[in-house]
Enzyme design. Structure first.
Site, PDB file in Angstrom:
ATOM      1  N   HIS A  51      19.700 -29.454  -4.560  1.00 45.44           N
ATOM      2  CA  HIS A  51      18.646 -30.103  -3.769  1.00 45.44           C
ATOM      3  C   HIS A  51      18.654 -29.560  -2.339  1.00 45.44           C
ATOM      4  O   HIS A  51      17.613 -29.311  -1.747  1.00 45.44           O
ATOM      5  CB  HIS A  51      18.873 -31.623  -3.705  1.00 45.44           C
ATOM      6  CG  HIS A  51      18.337 -32.391  -4.889  1.00 45.44           C
ATOM      7  ND1 HIS A  51      17.083 -32.198  -5.413  1.00 45.44           N
ATOM      8  CD2 HIS A  51      18.895 -33.389  -5.630  1.00 45.44           C
ATOM      9  CE1 HIS A  51      16.881 -33.041  -6.434  1.00 45.44           C
ATOM     10  NE2 HIS A  51      17.972 -33.763  -6.588  1.00 45.44           N
ATOM     11  N   HIS A 101      24.174 -30.329  -8.879  1.00 43.84           N
ATOM     12  CA  HIS A 101      22.821 -30.896  -8.794  1.00 43.84           C
ATOM     13  C   HIS A 101      22.465 -31.244  -7.337  1.00 43.84           C
ATOM     14  O   HIS A 101      21.420 -30.848  -6.829  1.00 43.84           O
ATOM     15  CB  HIS A 101      22.751 -32.137  -9.690  1.00 43.84           C
ATOM     16  CG  HIS A 101      21.441 -32.859  -9.654  1.00 43.84           C
ATOM     17  ND1 HIS A 101      20.516 -32.766 -10.670  1.00 43.84           N
ATOM     18  CD2 HIS A 101      20.892 -33.680  -8.720  1.00 43.84           C
ATOM     19  CE1 HIS A 101      19.456 -33.504 -10.364  1.00 43.84           C
ATOM     20  NE2 HIS A 101      19.662 -34.073  -9.185  1.00 43.84           N
ATOM     21  N   GLU A 102      23.355 -31.974  -6.676  1.00 45.72           N
ATOM     22  CA  GLU A 102      23.069 -32.417  -5.304  1.00 45.72           C
ATOM     23  C   GLU A 102      22.986 -31.236  -4.344  1.00 45.72           C
ATOM     24  O   GLU A 102      22.142 -31.191  -3.457  1.00 45.72           O
ATOM     25  CB  GLU A 102      24.143 -33.412  -4.830  1.00 45.72           C
ATOM     26  CG  GLU A 102      24.100 -34.747  -5.558  1.00 45.72           C
ATOM     27  CD  GLU A 102      22.735 -35.431  -5.457  1.00 45.72           C
ATOM     28  OE1 GLU A 102      22.134 -35.411  -4.364  1.00 45.72           O
ATOM     29  OE2 GLU A 102      22.255 -35.963  -6.465  1.00 45.72           O
TER      30      GLU A 102
HETATM   31 ZN   LIG Z   1      18.371 -35.183  -7.961  1.00 48.88          ZN
END
Ligand SMILES: [Zn+2]
Length: 268
Positions: free
Chosen positions: A140, A136-137
């Site tokens: 980004h 997830h990170e």
């Molecule tokens: Zn996030």
């Protein structure tokens, strides 16, 4: 004169609106990726020097963070190469560090500079859940979400972006950068993560974790543990920037079949 400037500003904004390689969504990118990476590198080094980095030679957890990170980075590199977008990752020099801190948090800066806090591991509890969070990170970062948010911030603050954008020597630029990327600023400023960005990070992060050999189903249980951890008290930092509501879990269930189609379990 004003008209000309306005025209130039508009023109540069149109040019700066790019299509995201991963998500296909149009996004604003006023800043050069190389400039962001350069600033991120110095921010990262200063963060590591001021915090207690867990030595991967003597800690299985730190070793795990590097292993998970390298696997995800490797599938992302492969994925971008396959879709003909390898250049999107130009300048990426991945680093994965575990930092000793009770904070429940993790982040990835432009250029692939990742930190996981030991406080997060109590909630991830297993390697696959850690892979979900790191996926997830990292999404980004590789989806240039920070650039998009800085660009929106620059417009909102009227930062002079005509000509060629702000440079790292510009104090206004530095301010904006720190407001978006400085680890200490995450809670205050990253709080209103845009719905689009969260959606993309969940969706593609799940796929990338699955491609790296981690069971995407772990995402559901992880977010349930995150929600439980915040019950009746101040939510963990990570949770406050990434609300663990029922919508998110429902959404993850929708993404699951696609992620599972990428999932090939590998060893441990
Ligand atoms: Zn996030």
């Amino acid at each position: 004169m004003k008209k000309i400037l306005l025209f130039l500003a508009t023109a540069s904004i149109i040019v700066a609106c790019t299509t995201n390689a991963v998500t296909g969504r149009k996004q604003l990118a006023l800043f050069g990726e190389a400039t962001l990476q350069q600033q991120a590198l110095s921010e990262y080094q200063s963060f590591l020097s001021q915090n207690k980095v867990v030595n991967s030679g003597s800690s299985r957890d730190a070793e795990m963070v590097k292993r998970v990170g390298n696997r995800i980075a490797s599938v992302i590199t492969q994925y971008y190469t396959n879709i003909g977008k390898a250049s999107e990752l130009n300048g990426y020099k991945w680093e994965f560090n575990l930092v000793d801190s009770k904070e429940v948090n993790a982040w990835c800066m432009p250029g692939g500079k990742v930190v996981v806090y030991t406080g997060l591991l109590g909630i991830t509890q297993n390697e696959a859940a850690l892979a979900i969070v790191m996926g997830h990170e990292i999404t980004h970062a590789v989806a240039h979400h920070g650039n998009e948010r800085m660009s929106q911030g620059a417009l909102a603050q009227g930062l002079e972006i005509v000509g060629n954008i702000a440079t790292a020597n510009n104090p206004k630029y530095n301010n904006l950068f720190n407001n978006i990327f400085a680890p200490t600023a995450q809670i205050a400023v990253l709080l209103p993560n845009s719905r689009n960005q969260e959606y993309e990070a969940d969706h593609f992060g799940l796929n990338f974790a699955a491609m790296a050999g981690y069971n995407p189903n772990e995402a559901i249980a992880f977010w349930q543990r995150m929600a439980a951890a915040s019950n009746g008290q101040k939510p963990p930092e990570f949770l406050s920037t990434h609300p663990a509501d029922e919508n998110r879990i429902a959404r993850l269930r929708e993404f699951m079949p696609e992620a599972l189609s990428y999932y090939k379990p590998v060893g441990k």
